[in-house]
Write a protein that holds these residues in place. Structure first.
Motif, PDB file in Angstrom:
ATOM      1  N   LYS A  61       0.814  -1.203   0.000  1.00  0.00           N
ATOM      2  CA  LYS A  61       0.000   0.000   0.000  1.00  0.00           C
ATOM      3  C   LYS A  61       0.855   1.264   0.000  1.00  0.00           C
ATOM      4  O   LYS A  61       0.484   2.261  -0.602  1.00  0.00           O
ATOM      5  CB  LYS A  61      -0.920  -0.019   1.220  1.00  0.00           C
ATOM      6  N   ASN A  62       1.985   1.234   0.668  1.00  0.00           N
ATOM      7  CA  ASN A  62       2.813   2.436   0.805  1.00  0.00           C
ATOM      8  C   ASN A  62       4.033   2.356  -0.110  1.00  0.00           C
ATOM      9  O   ASN A  62       4.702   1.321  -0.175  1.00  0.00           O
ATOM     10  CB  ASN A  62       3.259   2.596   2.261  1.00  0.00           C
ATOM     11  N   ASN A  63       4.321   3.450  -0.791  1.00  0.00           N
ATOM     12  CA  ASN A  63       5.472   3.467  -1.701  1.00  0.00           C
ATOM     13  C   ASN A  63       6.234   4.793  -1.676  1.00  0.00           C
ATOM     14  O   ASN A  63       7.153   4.986  -2.462  1.00  0.00           O
ATOM     15  CB  ASN A  63       5.011   3.179  -3.132  1.00  0.00           C
ATOM     16  N   TRP A  64       5.843   5.718  -0.781  1.00  0.00           N
ATOM     17  CA  TRP A  64       6.498   7.033  -0.738  1.00  0.00           C
ATOM     18  C   TRP A  64       6.709   7.474   0.698  1.00  0.00           C
ATOM     19  O   TRP A  64       5.797   7.311   1.524  1.00  0.00           O
ATOM     20  CB  TRP A  64       5.612   8.064  -1.465  1.00  0.00           C
ATOM     21  N   PRO A  65       7.855   8.049   1.058  1.00  0.00           N
ATOM     22  CA  PRO A  65       9.064   8.155   0.214  1.00  0.00           C
ATOM     23  C   PRO A  65       9.714   6.794   0.015  1.00  0.00           C
ATOM     24  O   PRO A  65       9.530   5.894   0.822  1.00  0.00           O
ATOM     25  CB  PRO A  65       9.955   9.100   1.017  1.00  0.00           C
ATOM     26  N   PHE A  66      10.494   6.664  -1.043  1.00  0.00           N
ATOM     27  CA  PHE A  66      11.003   5.356  -1.433  1.00  0.00           C
ATOM     28  C   PHE A  66      11.919   4.747  -0.372  1.00  0.00           C
ATOM     29  O   PHE A  66      11.981   3.530  -0.219  1.00  0.00           O
ATOM     30  CB  PHE A  66      11.749   5.454  -2.771  1.00  0.00           C
ATOM     31  N   PHE A  67      12.631   5.605   0.403  1.00  0.00           N
ATOM     32  CA  PHE A  67      13.582   5.071   1.385  1.00  0.00           C
ATOM     33  C   PHE A  67      12.905   4.660   2.692  1.00  0.00           C
ATOM     34  O   PHE A  67      13.474   3.899   3.472  1.00  0.00           O
ATOM     35  CB  PHE A  67      14.691   6.096   1.679  1.00  0.00           C
ATOM     36  N   ALA A 244     -19.675  15.969   7.331  1.00  0.00           N
ATOM     37  CA  ALA A 244     -20.697  15.341   8.168  1.00  0.00           C
ATOM     38  C   ALA A 244     -20.998  13.910   7.720  1.00  0.00           C
ATOM     39  O   ALA A 244     -21.260  13.027   8.529  1.00  0.00           O
ATOM     40  CB  ALA A 244     -21.973  16.179   8.142  1.00  0.00           C
ATOM     41  N   SER A 245     -20.930  13.686   6.401  1.00  0.00           N
ATOM     42  CA  SER A 245     -21.264  12.364   5.859  1.00  0.00           C
ATOM     43  C   SER A 245     -20.137  11.361   6.046  1.00  0.00           C
ATOM     44  O   SER A 245     -20.367  10.206   6.407  1.00  0.00           O
ATOM     45  CB  SER A 245     -21.600  12.468   4.369  1.00  0.00           C
ATOM     46  N   HIS A 246     -18.900  11.800   5.782  1.00  0.00           N
ATOM     47  CA  HIS A 246     -17.773  10.877   5.773  1.00  0.00           C
ATOM     48  C   HIS A 246     -16.967  10.891   7.058  1.00  0.00           C
ATOM     49  O   HIS A 246     -16.254   9.929   7.348  1.00  0.00           O
ATOM     50  CB  HIS A 246     -16.841  11.202   4.600  1.00  0.00           C
ATOM     51  N   GLY A 247     -17.047  11.984   7.816  1.00  0.00           N
ATOM     52  CA  GLY A 247     -16.237  12.103   9.009  1.00  0.00           C
ATOM     53  C   GLY A 247     -14.838  12.591   8.701  1.00  0.00           C
ATOM     54  O   GLY A 247     -14.358  12.489   7.576  1.00  0.00           O
ATOM     55  N   ALA A 248     -14.166  13.119   9.703  1.00  0.00           N
ATOM     56  CA  ALA A 248     -12.829  13.687   9.501  1.00  0.00           C
ATOM     57  C   ALA A 248     -11.821  12.624   9.086  1.00  0.00           C
ATOM     58  O   ALA A 248     -10.885  12.900   8.340  1.00  0.00           O
ATOM     59  CB  ALA A 248     -12.362  14.380  10.782  1.00  0.00           C
ATOM     60  N   LYS A 249     -12.012  11.395   9.552  1.00  0.00           N
ATOM     61  CA  LYS A 249     -11.039  10.328   9.256  1.00  0.00           C
ATOM     62  C   LYS A 249     -10.928  10.088   7.754  1.00  0.00           C
ATOM     63  O   LYS A 249      -9.853   9.759   7.251  1.00  0.00           O
ATOM     64  CB  LYS A 249     -11.458   9.038   9.962  1.00  0.00           C
ATOM     65  N   ALA A 250     -12.009  10.268   7.019  1.00  0.00           N
ATOM     66  CA  ALA A 250     -12.009  10.002   5.578  1.00  0.00           C
ATOM     67  C   ALA A 250     -11.054  10.929   4.834  1.00  0.00           C
ATOM     68  O   ALA A 250     -10.585  10.596   3.751  1.00  0.00           O
ATOM     69  CB  ALA A 250     -13.421  10.156   5.012  1.00  0.00           C
ATOM     70  N   TYR A 251     -10.735  12.075   5.431  1.00  0.00           N
ATOM     71  CA  TYR A 251      -9.871  13.027   4.758  1.00  0.00           C
ATOM     72  C   TYR A 251      -8.385  12.743   4.982  1.00  0.00           C
ATOM     73  O   TYR A 251      -7.527  13.444   4.479  1.00  0.00           O
ATOM     74  CB  TYR A 251     -10.222  14.451   5.183  1.00  0.00           C
ATOM     75  N   PHE A 252      -8.127  11.717   5.745  1.00  0.00           N
ATOM     76  CA  PHE A 252      -6.736  11.335   5.963  1.00  0.00           C
ATOM     77  C   PHE A 252      -6.475   9.905   5.528  1.00  0.00           C
ATOM     78  O   PHE A 252      -5.446   9.313   5.853  1.00  0.00           O
ATOM     79  CB  PHE A 252      -6.393  11.483   7.458  1.00  0.00           C
ATOM     80  N   THR A 253      -7.409   9.323   4.799  1.00  0.00           N
ATOM     81  CA  THR A 253      -7.264   7.962   4.304  1.00  0.00           C
ATOM     82  C   THR A 253      -7.508   7.936   2.816  1.00  0.00           C
ATOM     83  O   THR A 253      -8.105   8.842   2.242  1.00  0.00           O
ATOM     84  CB  THR A 253      -8.263   7.010   4.980  1.00  0.00           C
ATOM     85  N   ARG A 254      -7.050   6.879   2.167  1.00  0.00           N
ATOM     86  CA  ARG A 254      -7.273   6.711   0.733  1.00  0.00           C
ATOM     87  C   ARG A 254      -8.613   6.073   0.494  1.00  0.00           C
ATOM     88  O   ARG A 254      -9.244   5.514   1.347  1.00  0.00           O
ATOM     89  CB  ARG A 254      -6.181   5.818   0.136  1.00  0.00           C
ATOM     90  N   GLY A 255      -9.021   6.117  -0.816  1.00  0.00           N
ATOM     91  CA  GLY A 255     -10.249   5.432  -1.210  1.00  0.00           C
ATOM     92  C   GLY A 255     -11.316   6.393  -1.623  1.00  0.00           C
ATOM     93  O   GLY A 255     -11.206   7.571  -1.493  1.00  0.00           O
TER      94      GLY A 255
END
Length: 255
Positions: A61-67, A244-255
């Motif tokens: 899932k994670n690829n950045w930063p490469f190191f 209100a619909s998605h919640g604050a957490k949705a803005y820090f996650t993918r998808g």
């Protein structure tokens, strides 16, 4: 009328069904074609999402930063094709910012070596900028607009406008280069040239050019993104509804 004709016979062909729908008109044909096109687009989108999920499954899932991978970042996978050039340019501007912060620190070190009375404060502030601005610029204005174009949600755009606005002001502040502020900008560069400290002067000049390039570039795309945001109909009310619909957490996650 001929005596051989059946007076009760229908003038219509027996092959025709009176209950059949009338022949479709041209607008109906266009509507069906539009529906088929939308279905094809949905199928293509589904294939792309499945391919992306398969890619993430096999490559992580994670690829950045490469190191030290912390997040997943792939413009070609996550950003719509039409918006990829813009996001690519913003990412390149962020890399210019990172390079400028490094050059600015090196220039401040040479300003200290040149005997500046404020050199110590400049180096200390430049070290802080290198770590703090690198992280906050990525998280607070680059990543929000990346997600904004990926998800097309209003709140990301407002986060970008707010924090990138502060970044533009900070860039002007760094271009000026007041002594003891941690900037090897114009004032510091002119002083180094005047005192014939050539290495410090040239490094300060390069850092000033870097601050100017990334500042002007970000200002240009700021206007372009604002025009896109307006055309897309994003409003603060829409952002509040999304939150209100998605919640604050949705803005820090993918998808």
């Amino acid at each position: 009328m001929s005596y051989n004709e059946n007076p009760f016979a229908s003038s219509h062909s027996l092959d025709a069904n009176p209950f059949d729908d009338p022949v479709s008109s041209q607008p109906d044909h266009a509507r069906l074609e539009s529906i088929r096109q939308r279905e094809a687009d949905l199928e293509r989108r589904e294939r792309e999402l499945n391919a992306r999920a398969e890619h993430l499954k096999h490559h992580g899932k994670n690829n950045w930063p490469f190191f030290f991978p912390l997040i997943y970042h792939d413009i070609s996978e996550e950003i719509p094709e039409a918006s990829r050039p813009l996001i690519t340019r913003l990412y390149q501007l962020w890399l210019v910012l990172l390079a400028t912060l490094i050059l600015n620190l090196i220039a401040c070190i040479f300003i200290l070596i040149a005997g500046s009375s404020d050199g110590g404060r400049d180096v200390g502030a430049a070290i802080g900028y290198l770590f703090i601005i690198t992280i906050t610029s990525f998280l607070l204005w680059y990543r929000p607009i990346y997600n904004g174009y990926m998800k097309e949600q209003a709140l990301y755009y407002y986060l970008y406008f707010f924090f990138c606005g502060f970044h533009l002001l900070f860039s002007v502040y760094m271009i000026i280069g007041v002594p003891s502020t941690g900037s090897a900008g114009l004032i510091q560069t002119i002083q180094m040239f005047a005192n014939h400290h050539w290495v410090a002067a040239i490094l300060g000049l390069v850092a000033t050019v870097g601050w100017t390039l990334q500042g002007l570039g970000n200002a240009f795309y700021y206007r372009q993104i604002y025009a896109h945001h307006t055309a897309a109909g994003h409003t603060m009310e829409k952002a509040k509804t999304e939150l209100a619909s998605h919640g604050a957490k949705a803005y820090f996650t993918r998808g």
